[in-house]
Motif scaffolding. Structure first.
Motif, PDB file in Angstrom:
ATOM      1  N   LEU A 184      58.200 -86.192 102.630  1.00 22.84           N
ATOM      2  CA  LEU A 184      56.687 -86.458 103.204  1.00 22.84           C
ATOM      3  C   LEU A 184      56.056 -85.001 103.670  1.00 22.84           C
ATOM      4  O   LEU A 184      56.120 -84.561 104.689  1.00 22.84           O
ATOM      5  N   SER A 185      55.406 -84.535 102.807  1.00 25.93           N
ATOM      6  CA  SER A 185      54.686 -83.213 102.706  1.00 25.93           C
ATOM      7  C   SER A 185      53.555 -83.153 101.947  1.00 25.93           C
ATOM      8  O   SER A 185      53.448 -83.553 100.689  1.00 25.93           O
ATOM      9  N   PRO A 186      52.563 -82.421 102.109  1.00 26.75           N
ATOM     10  CA  PRO A 186      51.551 -82.090 101.309  1.00 26.75           C
ATOM     11  C   PRO A 186      51.849 -81.397  99.767  1.00 26.75           C
ATOM     12  O   PRO A 186      51.169 -81.377  98.900  1.00 26.75           O
ATOM     13  N   GLY A 216      55.871 -79.124 117.399  1.00 23.76           N
ATOM     14  CA  GLY A 216      55.923 -79.440 116.121  1.00 23.76           C
ATOM     15  C   GLY A 216      54.673 -79.475 115.371  1.00 23.76           C
ATOM     16  O   GLY A 216      53.590 -78.884 116.091  1.00 23.76           O
ATOM     17  N   PRO A 217      54.416 -79.836 114.227  1.00 22.56           N
ATOM     18  CA  PRO A 217      53.182 -79.604 113.411  1.00 22.56           C
ATOM     19  C   PRO A 217      51.836 -80.131 113.817  1.00 22.56           C
ATOM     20  O   PRO A 217      51.100 -79.560 113.701  1.00 22.56           O
ATOM     21  N   ALA A 248      52.431 -86.864  95.313  1.00 22.77           N
ATOM     22  CA  ALA A 248      51.881 -88.115  95.301  1.00 22.77           C
ATOM     23  C   ALA A 248      51.081 -88.282  96.571  1.00 22.77           C
ATOM     24  O   ALA A 248      50.326 -89.296  97.049  1.00 22.77           O
ATOM     25  N   ILE A 249      51.666 -87.326  97.615  1.00 20.38           N
ATOM     26  CA  ILE A 249      50.760 -87.346  98.963  1.00 20.38           C
ATOM     27  C   ILE A 249      49.579 -86.469  98.958  1.00 20.38           C
ATOM     28  O   ILE A 249      48.719 -87.086  99.350  1.00 20.38           O
ATOM     29  N   SER A 250      49.571 -85.542  98.534  1.00 19.15           N
ATOM     30  CA  SER A 250      48.437 -84.510  98.397  1.00 19.15           C
ATOM     31  C   SER A 250      47.211 -85.190  97.631  1.00 19.15           C
ATOM     32  O   SER A 250      46.179 -85.002  98.029  1.00 19.15           O
ATOM     33  N   GLY A 251      47.796 -85.929  96.533  1.00 19.66           N
ATOM     34  CA  GLY A 251      46.947 -86.787  95.759  1.00 19.66           C
ATOM     35  C   GLY A 251      46.215 -88.027  95.888  1.00 19.66           C
ATOM     36  O   GLY A 251      45.606 -88.924  95.392  1.00 19.66           O
ATOM     37  N   PHE A 252      47.022 -88.553  97.205  1.00 15.06           N
ATOM     38  CA  PHE A 252      46.797 -89.838  97.831  1.00 15.06           C
ATOM     39  C   PHE A 252      45.174 -90.206  98.061  1.00 15.06           C
ATOM     40  O   PHE A 252      44.525 -89.250  98.748  1.00 15.06           O
ATOM     41  N   THR A 278      47.559 -80.932 105.730  1.00 10.17           N
ATOM     42  CA  THR A 278      48.452 -80.063 106.352  1.00 10.17           C
ATOM     43  C   THR A 278      49.729 -81.073 106.705  1.00 10.17           C
ATOM     44  O   THR A 278      49.709 -82.212 106.555  1.00 10.17           O
ATOM     45  N   GLN A 279      50.765 -80.480 107.345  1.00  7.05           N
ATOM     46  CA  GLN A 279      51.861 -81.332 107.823  1.00  7.05           C
ATOM     47  C   GLN A 279      51.659 -81.961 108.958  1.00  7.05           C
ATOM     48  O   GLN A 279      52.215 -83.025 109.303  1.00  7.05           O
ATOM     49  N   ALA A 280      50.622 -81.515 109.799  1.00 12.53           N
ATOM     50  CA  ALA A 280      50.080 -82.215 110.965  1.00 12.53           C
ATOM     51  C   ALA A 280      49.460 -83.645 110.563  1.00 12.53           C
ATOM     52  O   ALA A 280      49.662 -84.674 111.099  1.00 12.53           O
ATOM     53  N   ASP A 281      48.872 -83.798 109.627  1.00 17.12           N
ATOM     54  CA  ASP A 281      48.183 -85.003 108.958  1.00 17.12           C
ATOM     55  C   ASP A 281      49.295 -85.943 108.767  1.00 17.12           C
ATOM     56  O   ASP A 281      49.205 -87.077 108.737  1.00 17.12           O
TER      57      ASP A 281
END
Length: 723
Positions: A442-444, A228-229, A448-452, A459-462
């Motif tokens: 839940l994805s970049p 997976g990612p 809301a997540i990329s700007g957290f 990345t999706q690994a994060d």
């Protein structure tokens, strides 16, 4: 495992409470969400578990299909009891089948149960938990209909411990101070993980097959691969696997699931407590976001580990449990070992030569079980999961690949897992006060997540390694310890147990978690959502981004206030505390509910109940008073003994954990975990002081030390269980 169970001073194992996000509660966001929605007392004569010899008459059929959905429950409710035994209804028999320490090889000595036993890597592990049935026919082929032979695959979550030591497996109770002897730690490393054991029925008696080539143990040292990612990412790089593609073992496995392609999936739950970080680790890392992420997963610098495994010596098998930054880089120490746990792991029980696989696409958190929506040709595979800690979240995974019915019996089962579990969308649930809800991706790609500001999600690994932080950023709803999920085969609705939450207060109650109250256990006052509840979701299709919800069941004592606490109208025949395991029977549609309780144990041991659930919306809106605050919630119809009744009560100190069944529904396998867990380490040499001596008190095995065990329950007339 309930946060109220007794544990060693300084740490309650399931009391992790690291969610400090300011995610809003319903009252403050309702208007915004609405504007954006376009996108028995009795059971006299109850049977108790006895020795290996079974009472009864008729012999059940050796094979056959499901008898159809149950329309009524057909057994006498079992009364509450604190007896040190397994109690089942009249007309049923429970047989101890597979207990901790039982041999998984013909050359492994019988278990002495006195603390001297060795070869734990070839014995049943400790703390039996989630369990699944995998049928085998007479030609050694996987079978969905064969009922007299199969493989039981189950988790071994943890161990009964006090002051560091797993004291029942050591002759003198073990060492309670640091450093701990390597020989003791080596035993403890082996009793965790997963086991696969072949079982067969001869007439009405079941037995394990110690010489079976299918028997297998997965421990904390077994090789695993990441997919997976996150596989190959810098987050998983360690001295053992510098490229971040491999790991070792699995730990604190709680709930299980069975994939549509016939493999076991198992959730790594509270792995955080096994790791040590010294007090200077934050300063050495000099990375505030990474150290904040450690805290979000419950591991502060300077916190002691649960067992002190890192103290066993300089060997790699001990040092990996020190997840501090001690070397020049991640490739020279185990600073990232902590990140290699917390996943859903997949295992092919039919093939003992395959490796354990960690499916990172399903996120990293305190996983309980995984339940799958019924797969539909041409539609994604959908899985539901809970994160078991106070104030945590409910998740869903939707595969990128569409279901191909040919994959129900694939040539390579783990390759099917690669296909459906390594790529897709991961979501977290937000519950709205009007009974609607949303799945937040839940994805970049989600702004809301990329700007957290709390973490850099590039990345999706994060996202897959730091899933809790991503869910915080997305604005998920904090729930009262989400545990098992289950999908109703009748209508596809999803049930999630919310075990309890001692931290729920008048200020934080909301529509999906509406109760906080005071409850007395003897002279001790208990506060919060003491007894827990079960929420359920209805979706137009499993891949939908929206759902409707209500609260199916409010756990409560029967005599509690029916206006604000006993909202489900529970009686002596079906009251309960701390719902945990939840499994729907494929054969009958009965919903089996297991408890892991520390709040009601002055009146009854933990239990298993059978339910005939309805559907979302069969109750209505209701206003609940929590302190001085009124909360409007959505409730299922009131319960009666016709729709919910107690089927089993376990021995003293035990939790009722996993449950599975043969395809015809004529035998169910139930795990009994940590009987006698409140025994004191100092009393390990005196059986008279044990809280429990089960299952030896039921005539099973040597010695008197209590053991976790699997029991198999059958109906004396050979009929279908529960009906």
């Amino acid at each position: 495992m309930s946060e109220q169970n007794t544990r060693r001073p300084g740490e309650v194992f399931n009391d992790e409470d690291s969610n400090r996000s300011d995610n809003p509660h319903f009252d403050s966001v309702l208007a915004t969400r609405l504007s954006r929605r376009h996108l028995l007392r009795g059971g006299a004569g109850a049977a108790v578990v006895g020795s290996a010899a079974l009472a009864g008459c008729a012999t059940p059929a050796s094979s056959g299909g499901a008898p159809g959905a149950a329309t009524q429950l057909g057994f006498t409710p079992v009364a509450r009891t604190t007896a040190d035994t397994v109690t089942v209804p009249p007309g049923y028999t429970a047989q101890v089948l597979y207990a901790g320490g039982d041999p998984l090889g013909a050359d492994v000595p019988a278990f002495r149960n006195d603390g001297s036993d060795e070869q734990w890597g070839r014995r049943a592990g400790d703390h039996h938990d989630g369990i699944e049935w995998f049928g085998l026919d007479a030609q050694n082929q996987p079978s969905g209909s064969f009922t007299s032979r199969g493989l039981l695959a189950m988790n071994h979550e943890a161990t009964t411990d006090e002051k560091l030591s797993s004291f029942f497996i050591h002759a003198n109770g073990g060492t309670a101070t640091l450093p701990r002897p390597a020989a003791e730690i080596d035993k403890e490393l082996m009793i965790h993980g997963i086991s696969v054991v072949e079982v067969r029925r001869d007439g009405r008696r079941w037995a394990t097959q110690p010489a079976s080539p299918y028997n297998r143990r997965i421990t904390t040292l077994s090789e695993a691969i990441f997919t997976g990612p996150a596989a190959g990412s810098a987050h998983l790089a360690t001295k053992y696997s510098p490229n971040g593609t491999k790991g070792r073992g699995t730990v604190n496995n709680c709930g299980t699931g069975k994939t549509p392609w016939g493999t076991l999936v198992s959730g790594e739950e509270n792995w955080y407590g096994y790791f040590f970080r010294d007090a200077q680790d934050d300063a050495r890392r000099n990375d505030p976001k990474i150290t904040a992420a450690f805290k979000r997963y419950g591991r502060n610098a300077g916190a002691a580990s649960r067992h002190g495994w890192e103290s066993g010596g300089s060997d790699d098998r001990f040092q990996r449990w020190n997840t501090g930054a001690t070397g020049a880089s991640a490739r020279e120490d185990y600073r990232n070992e902590f990140h290699t746990f917390g996943y859903v792991v997949e295992l092919d029980p039919y093939n003992p030569n395959t490796l354990l696989t960690k499916r990172t696409a399903l996120g990293r958190f305190a996983h309980e079980n995984v339940s799958f929506a019924k797969p539909v040709a041409g539609q994604p595979v959908v899985a539901y999961m809970g994160c078991d800690a106070r104030g945590e979240y409910i998740y869903k995974f939707v595969s990128a690949e569409k279901w191909d019915p040919a994959d129900a019996n694939p040539r390579n089962r783990l390759a099917a897992g690669d296909k459906y579990l390594d790529a897709g969308a991961l979501y977290v649930a937000r519950f709205n006060a009007d009974g609607s809800g949303e799945w937040l991706e839940l994805s970049p790609k989600n702004p809301a997540i990329s700007g957290f500001k709390g973490f850099d999600f590039k990345t999706q690994a994060d996202v897959c390694v730091f899933t809790r932080l991503a869910a915080d950023a997305a604005g998920a709803t904090k729930m009262d310890r989400p545990e098992w999920t289950g999908v109703n085969p009748k209508n596809g609705e999803v049930y999630i147990t919310l075990t309890n939450n001692s931290a729920r207060t008048e200020a934080t109650v909301d529509a999906a978690n509406p109760r906080t109250y005071s409850d007395m256990k003897g002279s001790k006052e208990q506060k919060g959502n003491v007894h827990g509840h079960i929420v359920r979701l209805a979706e137009a299709t499993p891949a939908e981004a929206t759902f409707r919800w209500d609260i199916y069941l409010f756990a409560s004592e029967a005599d509690a206030d029916k206006a604000n606490i006993n909202l489900s109208n529970l009686s002596d025949q079906n009251d309960l505390s701390s719902p945990d395991g939840l499994v729907f029977s494929p054969a009958t549609g009965i919903c089996w509910i297991e408890t892991d309780d520390g709040a009601y144990t002055d009146k009854t041991n933990c239990m298993l109940l059978a339910a005939l659930p309805g559907q979302v919306g069969d109750g209505g809106a209701r206003t609940v008073k929590s302190g001085n605050k009124d909360v409007t919630t959505h409730v299922g119809k009131p319960q009666t003994p016709a729709t919910l009744r107690r089927f089993l009560v376990g021995p003293k100190g035990a939790e009722i954990t996993g449950i599975t069944e043969t395809p015809d529904g004529r035998a169910i396998f139930v795990n009994i975990q940590h009987a006698g867990e409140n025994t004191k380490m100092a009393d390990v040499g005196d059986p008279a002081k044990y809280e429990s001596r089960w299952p030896s008190s039921a005539g099973y095995g040597a010695g008197q030390r209590p053991r976790s065990a699997t029991v198999v329950i059958t109906k004396n007339d050979g009929g279908v269980i529960g009906t």
